[in-house]
Design an enzyme around this catalytic site. Structure first.
Site, PDB file in Angstrom:
ATOM      1  N   ARG A 294      50.165 -18.061  69.087  1.00  0.00           N
ATOM      2  CA  ARG A 294      51.532 -18.527  68.876  1.00  0.00           C
ATOM      3  C   ARG A 294      51.757 -19.748  69.756  1.00  0.00           C
ATOM      4  NH1 ARG A 294      54.524 -13.000  67.340  1.00  0.00           N
ATOM      5  NH2 ARG A 294      52.879 -12.443  65.863  1.00  0.00           N
TER       6      ARG A 294
ATOM      7  N   GLU B  11      54.270 -21.164  70.764  1.00  0.00           N
ATOM      8  CA  GLU B  11      55.614 -21.228  71.327  1.00  0.00           C
ATOM      9  C   GLU B  11      55.533 -21.720  72.766  1.00  0.00           C
ATOM     10  OE1 GLU B  11      56.528 -17.189  70.598  1.00  0.00           O
ATOM     11  OE2 GLU B  11      56.816 -17.526  68.451  1.00  0.00           O
TER      12      GLU B  11
ATOM     13  N   ARG C 101      56.362 -11.870  79.464  1.00  0.00           N
ATOM     14  CA  ARG C 101      56.034 -10.936  78.373  1.00  0.00           C
ATOM     15  C   ARG C 101      55.382 -11.601  77.169  1.00  0.00           C
ATOM     16  NH1 ARG C 101      61.810  -8.746  76.392  1.00  0.00           N
ATOM     17  NH2 ARG C 101      61.009  -8.956  74.284  1.00  0.00           N
ATOM     18  N   HIS C 102      55.150 -12.902  77.252  1.00  0.00           N
ATOM     19  CA  HIS C 102      54.531 -13.626  76.141  1.00  0.00           C
ATOM     20  C   HIS C 102      53.262 -14.343  76.563  1.00  0.00           C
ATOM     21  CE1 HIS C 102      58.759 -13.442  74.647  1.00  0.00           C
ATOM     22  NE2 HIS C 102      58.129 -13.193  73.515  1.00  0.00           N
TER      23      HIS C 102
ATOM     24  N   GLU D  18      60.159  -4.592  73.387  1.00  0.00           N
ATOM     25  CA  GLU D  18      59.585  -4.432  72.048  1.00  0.00           C
ATOM     26  C   GLU D  18      58.071  -4.294  72.138  1.00  0.00           C
ATOM     27  OE1 GLU D  18      60.372  -7.636  69.144  1.00  0.00           O
ATOM     28  OE2 GLU D  18      58.399  -7.169  68.310  1.00  0.00           O
TER      29      GLU D  18
ATOM     30  N   SER E  96      56.711  -4.574  65.734  1.00  0.00           N
ATOM     31  CA  SER E  96      57.575  -4.845  64.584  1.00  0.00           C
ATOM     32  C   SER E  96      56.827  -4.370  63.354  1.00  0.00           C
ATOM     33  CB  SER E  96      57.863  -6.336  64.451  1.00  0.00           C
ATOM     34  OG  SER E  96      58.795  -6.739  65.406  1.00  0.00           O
TER      35      SER E  96
ATOM     36  N   ARG F 135      51.002  -6.136  75.590  1.00  0.00           N
ATOM     37  CA  ARG F 135      52.348  -5.601  75.833  1.00  0.00           C
ATOM     38  C   ARG F 135      52.269  -4.102  76.123  1.00  0.00           C
ATOM     39  NH1 ARG F 135      57.160  -7.825  73.441  1.00  0.00           N
ATOM     40  NH2 ARG F 135      56.509  -9.956  73.780  1.00  0.00           N
TER      41      ARG F 135
HETATM   42  P1  ATP Z   1      59.129 -10.811  70.844  1.00  0.00           P
HETATM   43  O1  ATP Z   1      60.442 -10.605  70.133  1.00  0.00           O
HETATM   44  O2  ATP Z   1      58.919  -9.847  71.978  1.00  0.00           O
HETATM   45  O3  ATP Z   1      58.887 -12.233  71.215  1.00  0.00           O
HETATM   46  P2  ATP Z   1      57.934 -10.928  68.221  1.00  0.00           P
HETATM   47  O4  ATP Z   1      58.963 -10.199  67.465  1.00  0.00           O
HETATM   48  O5  ATP Z   1      57.892 -12.397  68.161  1.00  0.00           O
HETATM   49  O6  ATP Z   1      57.981 -10.468  69.772  1.00  0.00           O
HETATM   50  P3  ATP Z   1      55.927  -9.842  66.449  1.00  0.00           P
HETATM   51  O7  ATP Z   1      55.589 -10.994  65.610  1.00  0.00           O
HETATM   52  O8  ATP Z   1      56.835  -8.821  65.927  1.00  0.00           O
HETATM   53  O9  ATP Z   1      56.487 -10.379  67.856  1.00  0.00           O
HETATM   54  O10 ATP Z   1      54.540  -9.216  66.969  1.00  0.00           O
HETATM   55  C1  ATP Z   1      54.255  -7.823  67.023  1.00  0.00           C
HETATM   56  C2  ATP Z   1      54.017  -7.381  68.454  1.00  0.00           C
HETATM   57  O11 ATP Z   1      53.037  -8.193  69.097  1.00  0.00           O
HETATM   58  C3  ATP Z   1      55.220  -7.489  69.359  1.00  0.00           C
HETATM   59  O12 ATP Z   1      56.051  -6.402  69.200  1.00  0.00           O
HETATM   60  C4  ATP Z   1      54.584  -7.544  70.723  1.00  0.00           C
HETATM   61  O13 ATP Z   1      54.144  -6.270  71.133  1.00  0.00           O
HETATM   62  C5  ATP Z   1      53.349  -8.386  70.474  1.00  0.00           C
HETATM   63  N1  ATP Z   1      53.583  -9.806  70.718  1.00  0.00           N
HETATM   64  C6  ATP Z   1      54.247 -10.670  69.942  1.00  0.00           C
HETATM   65  N2  ATP Z   1      54.278 -11.907  70.438  1.00  0.00           N
HETATM   66  C7  ATP Z   1      53.570 -11.841  71.585  1.00  0.00           C
HETATM   67  C8  ATP Z   1      53.213 -12.803  72.562  1.00  0.00           C
HETATM   68  N3  ATP Z   1      53.590 -14.078  72.444  1.00  0.00           N
HETATM   69  N4  ATP Z   1      52.480 -12.391  73.618  1.00  0.00           N
HETATM   70  C9  ATP Z   1      52.089 -11.109  73.718  1.00  0.00           C
HETATM   71  N5  ATP Z   1      52.392 -10.158  72.832  1.00  0.00           N
HETATM   72  C10 ATP Z   1      53.119 -10.500  71.773  1.00  0.00           C
HETATM   73 MG    MG Z   2      58.866  -8.525  66.471  1.00  0.00          MG
END
Ligand code: ATP
Ligand code: MG
Length: 423
Positions: free
Chosen positions: A210, A212, A218-219, A346, A349, A397
């Site tokens: 990602r 971002e 947490r990311h 979280e 999803s 996570r």
């Molecule tokens: P968040 O809202 O916490 O940024 P997200 O909704 O963007 O997460 P999803 O696309 O739903 O993330 O990804 C599924 C799962 O993967 C998340 O629930 C989380 O456990 C993990 N995850 C997502 N993005 C990241 C990240 N940038 N770094 C580490 N773990 C991640």
């Molecule tokens: Mg999510």
């Protein structure tokens, strides 16, 4: 002579053994010298005195911490020591010397900042604490696979280089691919759906990228996900699977990693599960005076759920359709999408997917996404695609929350974040 592992020393009391490991402490009292060293199974104190070969006895004074040594000695009972026994050194030799000074201190006393520890991750991996984190992570991976095999799911391997975005929205890393332009995958969404629509029940451990720019605890910009997808299933069905999956993983770690959990000071409790609709969460947060948007949970709301329902995986379902990606199945004014919150964050999803090409086009348009870009994706549902649902659970996570780590970088061997590409 065959190598004995430190964990097997207690079965060798009175016997001569050959041990190999890394030196963590040296105490030189001139007439008697102590060397504490560790291998992958634990640590032990060894002692040299006048019975030790002279060259070996002298060598200990020049030993450096973290050097790799080979020790031949006799296992002796020693009730006063924390191990209950020790190794009386006959001979000791250096297999690989560590230079001094060490760039970081991997001992338990160390207070080195996480950034510096990761700069020298190879040495940080000599630390008991760091080793315990990644042994637990190994068991999390094993637990996930074991659970899935027992469920009758099949593991699949999916591509990470893609020609077009599978989700829209999230920033992606661009790469050049011969004459073409390509992207690093931010999820295996399309592929796992295709697989579920043929093989019914599949899972994968998938790396996602990602782009971002956020820099949070947490990311990560590269992370690993446990992905699950099941045909003839709805959101309720896969939430139930997820609940049991997390419980199984936690139970496996609690049973198989007692020593590591002790090193980390963690007591694990197998979580309960709780289901709440998004509407119920909104009302709850209003009562608790926690702000959140109309179609998403705020970080504070997630934290509050962790406080109100400790040791519980909270499934927030019937999510407003505006807060979910285009591929999530609508359901009245809501959707069949959900998030799972554990320990205030979280972890997952998921939801039921749109398997009808006409509805899929509508949903893409509602998200202002170009139909052309998603043509192959839409077409994949034209020739016998059953209803299906699934989820993605972040490995780092999960590790972070299970072990109460305060930074996700503790839960990944070689983090890739906004500032870091090495080691
Ligand atoms: P968040 O809202 O916490 O940024 P997200 O909704 O963007 O997460 P999803 O696309 O739903 O993330 O990804 C599924 C799962 O993967 C998340 O629930 C989380 O456990 C993990 N995850 C997502 N993005 C990241 C990240 N940038 N770094 C580490 N773990 C991640
Ligand atoms: Mg999510």
């Amino acid at each position: 002579m065959e190598r004995t592992l430190i964990k097997d020393l207690k079965e060798n009391i009175g016997k001569e053994v050959l041990l190999k490991g890394w030196v963590s402490e040296i105490r030189d009292l001139s007439k008697v010298k102590f060397v504490i060293f560790q291998d992958r199974t634990g640590d032990i104190q060894s002692v040299a005195n006048k019975t030790t070969e002279e060259a070996s006895f002298n060598l200990i004074s020049d030993l450096t911490k973290e050097s790799v040594v080979e020790v031949i000695g006799t296992v002796k009972e020693h009730p006063e020591s924390k191990w209950g026994f020790e190794v009386l050194i006959k001979s000791i030799s250096v297999i690989a010397a560590a230079e001094t000074p060490l760039p970081i201190d991997p001992s338990e006393k160390s207070q080195t900042h996480i950034d510096k520890r990761i700069d020298y991750r190879f040495l940080d991996l000599h630390s008991k604490r760091t080793q315990s984190i990644f042994r637990v992570q190994s068991t999390i991976l094993q637990g996930f696979r074991e659970f899935m095999y027992r469920e009758g799911a099949m593991e699949v391997a999916l591509p990470s280089i893609i020609g077009a975005s599978s989700e829209g929205g999230t920033d992606l890393f661009q790469i050049s691919y011969f004459e073409k332009h390509a992207l690093l995958s931010q999820s295996c969404q399309l592929y796992k759906q295709m697989l579920a629509c043929s093989m019914e029940k599949i899972f994968t451990v998938f790396t996602v990228w990602r782009a971002e720019k956020h820099n949070t605890v947490r990311h990560l910009n590269e992370s690993r996900q446990f992905d699950y997808e099941e045909a003839f299933a709805d959101d309720k069905k896969v939430m139930e699977v997820l609940g049991r999956c997390v419980q199984f993983i936690v139970k496996t770690v609690a049973e198989d990693r007692k020593k590591d959990l002790e090193t980390l000071g963690v007591t694990l409790k197998v979580p309960e599960t709780k289901y709440m609709t998004f509407e119920e969460i909104k009302q709850l947060m209003a009562t608790e005076k926690v702000e959140m948007s109309e179609h998403d949970l705020s970080g504070e709301a997630e934290k509050k759920l962790g406080e109100l329902y400790p040791d519980t995986v909270v499934f927030v379902h019937e999510w407003p359709i505006d807060g979910k990606p285009f591929y999530i199945m609508p359901s009245g004014k809501n959707s069949k999408g959900f998030d799972a919150i554990w320990q205030g964050m979280e972890i997952t999803s998921g939801g039921q997917r749109v398997h009808d090409p006409v509805l899929l086009q509508e949903r893409l348009q509602a998200h202002n996404l170009e139909l052309d870009v998603f043509k192959d994706y839409i077409d994949s549902f034209r020739y016998g695609a059953p209803p299906h649902a699934g989820w993605g659970l972040g490995l780092e996570r999960l590790t972070m929350l299970m072990l109460g780590l305060d930074n996700i970088r503790e839960a990944v061997l070689f983090p890739r974040d906004r500032d870091r590409l090495t080691p």
